[in-house]
Design a protein around this motif. Sequence first.
Motif, PDB file in Angstrom:
ATOM      1  N   ALA A 247       0.609   5.012   4.839  1.00 37.95           N
ATOM      2  CA  ALA A 247      -0.429   3.995   4.715  1.00 37.95           C
ATOM      3  C   ALA A 247      -0.831   3.570   6.125  1.00 37.95           C
ATOM      4  O   ALA A 247       0.030   3.345   6.979  1.00 37.95           O
TER       5      ALA A 247
ATOM      6  N   GLY B 133      -3.392   6.977   3.156  1.00 39.32           N
ATOM      7  CA  GLY B 133      -4.182   6.025   2.390  1.00 39.32           C
ATOM      8  C   GLY B 133      -4.555   4.872   3.299  1.00 39.32           C
ATOM      9  O   GLY B 133      -3.733   4.412   4.108  1.00 39.32           O
TER      10      GLY B 133
ATOM     11  N   ASN C 115       0.808  -1.221   0.000  1.00 35.43           N
ATOM     12  CA  ASN C 115       0.000   0.000   0.000  1.00 35.43           C
ATOM     13  C   ASN C 115       0.842   1.273   0.000  1.00 35.43           C
ATOM     14  O   ASN C 115       0.507   2.250  -0.679  1.00 35.43           O
TER      15      ASN C 115
ATOM     16  N   ASP D  96      -9.254   2.950  -1.848  1.00 35.18           N
ATOM     17  CA  ASP D  96      -9.404   4.244  -1.173  1.00 35.18           C
ATOM     18  C   ASP D  96      -9.304   5.352  -2.222  1.00 35.18           C
ATOM     19  O   ASP D  96      -8.245   5.932  -2.443  1.00 35.18           O
TER      20      ASP D  96
ATOM     21  N   VAL E 243      -5.334  -0.354  -0.485  1.00 33.40           N
ATOM     22  CA  VAL E 243      -5.378   1.091  -0.661  1.00 33.40           C
ATOM     23  C   VAL E 243      -5.918   1.472  -2.040  1.00 33.40           C
ATOM     24  O   VAL E 243      -6.373   2.596  -2.249  1.00 33.40           O
TER      25      VAL E 243
END
Length: 205
Positions: free
Chosen positions: A124, A157, A15, A168, A165
Motif C-alpha cells: 500500500a 494499491g 489499506n 483504487d 484503497v
Amino acid sequence: MKVVAINGSPRKGGNTETLLREALKPLQAAGWESSFIQLGGAKIRGCIACYKCFENKDARCAVKTDVANDCLAEIFAADAVIMGSPTYFTDVTAELKALIDRAGLVAIANGGLLYGKIGAAVIAVRRGGGTHAYDSINHMYLMSGMVVPGSSYWNLGYGLNPGDVGGDAEGLRNMHHLGQSIACLGKALATVKGEYPGMPAGGEG
C-alpha cells in the motif's frame, strides 16, 4: 493447499489489510486453506545474527521472546506466502523487515525451508516508493528459491487514509488477479512436485 497472508501494517483494517484480503478471495474460492497474521504493531525484534538456528536446526529462531516463531511455523507450513506492507520511507515496516530477515535465515539454516513455495508481495502506498518496498520482499523470496507469480500490474494499491484503497479499482482488480495467479501456480507446482519428488531443497543439487 494453504496460503498465509501477513500484514506488516500496524493499522488493523487499513489499506494493506484490504489489499491482502482481496488477494485471498480467489484462493479461498478455489478451496485453499487460508490464515491471516496481524504482524504490524506486534512485538518482534530484528535478527541478532547469533546463528543458533544453524546449530539447532529445529526450524525455529533461537530468540523466543516475541511472535517470530509463531509466524515462522505458519510460513513453513504454507504452500504460498503473501507479505504485505505500507510504504515507510520507500520501504517495508520495521516489523515486516524483522520477519523477512529471520524467516530467510532460519529457512537457509534448515536446508531451504522456503524453496519451492510461492511468494507474493503486496504494497500500500500513498504516492511514491512502493516499488522499492515491493522489491524488499521479493528479494528474500527469490534468493530463497521461492516462485514469485506475476499479475496484471505491480502489486500496489494507492491510498493514505484507512479505506482509501477501496477507491483504487485497478489496484483491487490486480489483487484479484494475483490471487488467481497463485491458485493457478499452486496447481502447476503440485503437479511438478508429484512428478519429481526428488526436487532439491534450497542450496542442494
